[in-house]
Write an enzyme that holds these catalytic residues in place. Structure first.
Site, mmCIF file in Angstrom:
data_model
loop_
_atom_site.group_PDB
_atom_site.id
_atom_site.type_symbol
_atom_site.label_atom_id
_atom_site.label_comp_id
_atom_site.label_asym_id
_atom_site.label_seq_id
_atom_site.Cartn_x
_atom_site.Cartn_y
_atom_site.Cartn_z
ATOM 1 N N ALA A 124 0.805 -1.224 0.000
ATOM 2 C CA ALA A 124 0.000 0.000 0.000
ATOM 3 C C ALA A 124 0.836 1.272 0.000
ATOM 4 C CB ALA A 124 -0.917 -0.006 1.215
ATOM 5 N N ASN A 190 1.183 -3.270 8.181
ATOM 6 C CA ASN A 190 2.079 -3.682 7.094
ATOM 7 C C ASN A 190 2.944 -2.528 6.619
ATOM 8 O OD1 ASN A 190 1.201 -6.523 6.549
ATOM 9 N ND2 ASN A 190 -0.760 -5.457 6.467
ATOM 10 N N HIS A 220 -1.419 7.264 3.733
ATOM 11 C CA HIS A 220 -0.118 6.901 4.311
ATOM 12 C C HIS A 220 0.849 8.046 4.031
ATOM 13 C CE1 HIS A 220 -1.579 2.864 4.925
ATOM 14 N NE2 HIS A 220 -1.943 2.804 3.657
HETATM 15 N N1 LIG Z 1 1.874 -4.823 2.551
HETATM 16 C C1 LIG Z 1 0.774 -4.082 2.538
HETATM 17 O O1 LIG Z 1 0.833 -2.862 2.306
HETATM 18 C C2 LIG Z 1 -0.540 -4.704 2.809
HETATM 19 C C3 LIG Z 1 -0.655 -5.996 3.264
HETATM 20 N N2 LIG Z 1 -1.885 -6.537 3.524
HETATM 21 C C4 LIG Z 1 -1.940 -7.897 4.078
HETATM 22 O O2 LIG Z 1 -2.340 -8.782 3.046
HETATM 23 C C5 LIG Z 1 -3.026 -9.897 3.610
HETATM 24 C C6 LIG Z 1 -4.295 -10.197 2.805
HETATM 25 O O3 LIG Z 1 -5.135 -9.077 2.793
HETATM 26 P P1 LIG Z 1 -6.648 -9.171 2.237
HETATM 27 O O4 LIG Z 1 -6.687 -9.940 0.990
HETATM 28 O O5 LIG Z 1 -7.201 -7.800 2.274
HETATM 29 O O6 LIG Z 1 -7.314 -10.040 3.411
HETATM 30 P P2 LIG Z 1 -8.628 -10.972 3.332
HETATM 31 O O7 LIG Z 1 -8.980 -11.263 4.750
HETATM 32 O O8 LIG Z 1 -9.650 -10.387 2.434
HETATM 33 O O9 LIG Z 1 -8.088 -12.309 2.616
HETATM 34 C C7 LIG Z 1 -7.150 -13.177 3.184
HETATM 35 C C8 LIG Z 1 -7.462 -14.574 2.694
HETATM 36 O O10 LIG Z 1 -6.391 -15.443 3.067
HETATM 37 C C9 LIG Z 1 -6.924 -16.626 3.624
HETATM 38 N N3 LIG Z 1 -5.973 -17.196 4.593
HETATM 39 C C10 LIG Z 1 -5.712 -16.743 5.837
HETATM 40 N N4 LIG Z 1 -4.778 -17.533 6.428
HETATM 41 C C11 LIG Z 1 -4.455 -18.481 5.521
HETATM 42 C C12 LIG Z 1 -3.558 -19.576 5.534
HETATM 43 N N5 LIG Z 1 -2.824 -19.854 6.624
HETATM 44 N N6 LIG Z 1 -3.461 -20.342 4.428
HETATM 45 C C13 LIG Z 1 -4.207 -20.073 3.331
HETATM 46 N N7 LIG Z 1 -5.080 -19.041 3.271
HETATM 47 C C14 LIG Z 1 -5.208 -18.259 4.350
HETATM 48 C C15 LIG Z 1 -8.247 -16.216 4.284
HETATM 49 O O11 LIG Z 1 -9.117 -17.312 4.404
HETATM 50 C C16 LIG Z 1 -8.750 -15.148 3.300
HETATM 51 O O12 LIG Z 1 -9.521 -15.727 2.273
HETATM 52 C C17 LIG Z 1 -3.287 -9.531 5.080
HETATM 53 O O13 LIG Z 1 -2.329 -10.198 5.887
HETATM 54 C C18 LIG Z 1 -3.023 -8.055 5.140
HETATM 55 O O14 LIG Z 1 -2.542 -7.685 6.425
HETATM 56 C C19 LIG Z 1 -3.027 -5.843 3.274
HETATM 57 C C20 LIG Z 1 -2.953 -4.563 2.809
HETATM 58 C C21 LIG Z 1 -1.721 -3.871 2.580
HETATM 59 O O1 LIG Z 2 -3.552 0.650 3.484
HETATM 60 C C1 LIG Z 2 -3.455 -0.606 3.493
HETATM 61 O O2 LIG Z 2 -3.764 -1.291 2.529
HETATM 62 C C2 LIG Z 2 -2.922 -1.411 4.643
HETATM 63 C C3 LIG Z 2 -2.305 -0.726 5.741
HETATM 64 O O3 LIG Z 2 -2.567 0.384 6.072
HETATM 65 C C4 LIG Z 2 -1.333 -1.488 6.517
HETATM 66 O O4 LIG Z 2 -1.492 -2.693 6.613
HETATM 67 O O5 LIG Z 2 -0.397 -0.874 7.031
#
Ligand SMILES: NC(=O)C1=CN([C@@H]2O[C@H](COP(=O)(O)OP(=O)(O)OC[C@H]3O[C@@H](n4cnc5c(N)ncnc54)[C@H](O)[C@@H]3O)[C@@H](O)[C@H]2O)C=CC1
Ligand SMILES: O=C([O-])CC(=O)C(=O)O
Length: 267
Positions: A124, A190, A220
């Site tokens: 992000a 994150n 951010h």
């Molecule tokens: N680096 C960054 O800037 C960002 C990172 N993220 C991270 O990305 C990840 C995913 O985000 P979203 O798709 O929005 O979340 P979400 O909750 O919509 O989807 C996550 C999916 O992963 C599945 N899941 C969870 N644990 C699992 C496992 N051990 N094995 C297989 N599948 C599993 C869940 O069942 C769900 O379907 C989160 O950890 C979030 O914190 C999100 C936004 C920004």
């Molecule tokens: O903006 C986003 O997608 C996620 C975010 O803030 C974070 O995980 O730090």
């Protein structure tokens, strides 16, 4: 053709798959879902032209070119570490997970044993190239402020700081180190963790988190100072409809990173 396995098929995963559907140089063969959620994930993929196969673990004989994690902290333990040991290169989006004590070292050791690499995706936030280049010359300070709509802080310790349904102005819900932010707000940490790993580390990166009932963006902002000079950036991310905690740019960051592996020129 780049053969990809994706872990997690939630808000980010589905949106990434949609964007990859028409790229002839990349193919997601397998999606790894949490045990018990396979039917739901298959349903989400039903309208795809070539839906990936849904599994709960990477088969022992599978050799994808890349494994991309879009799932969450537990998936790193469960799937990324074993894949690295098997020599499979991994891309990680849940960078906040790396705030857990010792996890960075365990990932490095697993990658070294598998003779492979881990790539942490900017997700992000932007400007990570400039920040990590500035680190080479020496950084003095990195200050980060994350501002999200009040609803994005539901089910977090912010609920003990203020009434998220009642606030009518921007309210600071956290001030402290990136380490503490990651402990209290793992699903929103994150960006703080990414800035810390690229810059001054979890203890010296200062974080302010804000719940803003008047905003519908994930904003951010960070400011870095050091031997190179200084820079600041502000990114106003639109949240994904499927998950208001997640900015749409995260999806594009995954697609960009995969494209950089698949296409002749990377940028
Ligand atoms: N680096 C960054 O800037 C960002 C990172 N993220 C991270 O990305 C990840 C995913 O985000 P979203 O798709 O929005 O979340 P979400 O909750 O919509 O989807 C996550 C999916 O992963 C599945 N899941 C969870 N644990 C699992 C496992 N051990 N094995 C297989 N599948 C599993 C869940 O069942 C769900 O379907 C989160 O950890 C979030 O914190 C999100 C936004 C920004
Ligand atoms: O903006 C986003 O997608 C996620 C975010 O803030 C974070 O995980 O730090």
């Amino acid at each position: 053709m780049l053969n990809i396995t994706m872990i997690g098929c939630g808000a980010i995963g589905v949106a990434v798959l949609e964007l990859l559907e028409n790229d002839a140089q990349m193919r997601v063969e397998h999606v790894i879902a949490s045990a018990g959620s396979e039917a739901l994930v298959e349903q989400r993929l039903a309208s795809f032209k070539r839906p990936p196969q849904v599994l709960t673990a990477l088969p022992a004989d599978a050799r994808p070119d890349l494994l991309v994690e879009c799932a969450g902290h537990k998936a790193i333990e469960e799937h990324v570490l074993p894949a690295l040991e098997r020599g499979i290169a991994c891309l990680i989006v849940s960078v906040g997970a790396l705030s857990e004590l010792g996890l960075v070292e365990r990932l490095e050791a697993a990658a070294a044993r598998g003779n492979t690499r881990i790539e942490l995706l900017p997700g992000a936030i932007g400007g990570i190239d400039a920040l990590s280049a500035a680190k080479v010359g020496g950084l003095d300070s990195v200050d980060y402020t994350g501002r999200k709509p009040a609803r994005a802080w539901k089910n977090t310790p912010a609920e003990q700081v203020c009434d998220l349904d009642a606030i009518d102005q921007a309210t600071v819900i956290f001030e402290g180190s990136a380490r503490e932010a990651a402990r209290l707000y793992p699903k929103n940490a994150n960006v703080a963790a990414t800035l810390s790993l690229a810059g001054l580390g979890l203890d010296r990166t200062r974080v302010t988190l804000i719940a803003d009932p008047r905003s519908d963006e994930n904003v951010h902002h960070f400011e870095a100072r050091g031997a190179f000079g200084g820079f600041e950036m502000s990114l106003r991310g639109k949240p994904l409809q499927a998950n208001p905690k997640t900015s749409a740019l995260t999806v594009y960051s995954v697609v960009r990173a995969l494209g950089n592996h698949a296409h002749a020129i990377s940028i």
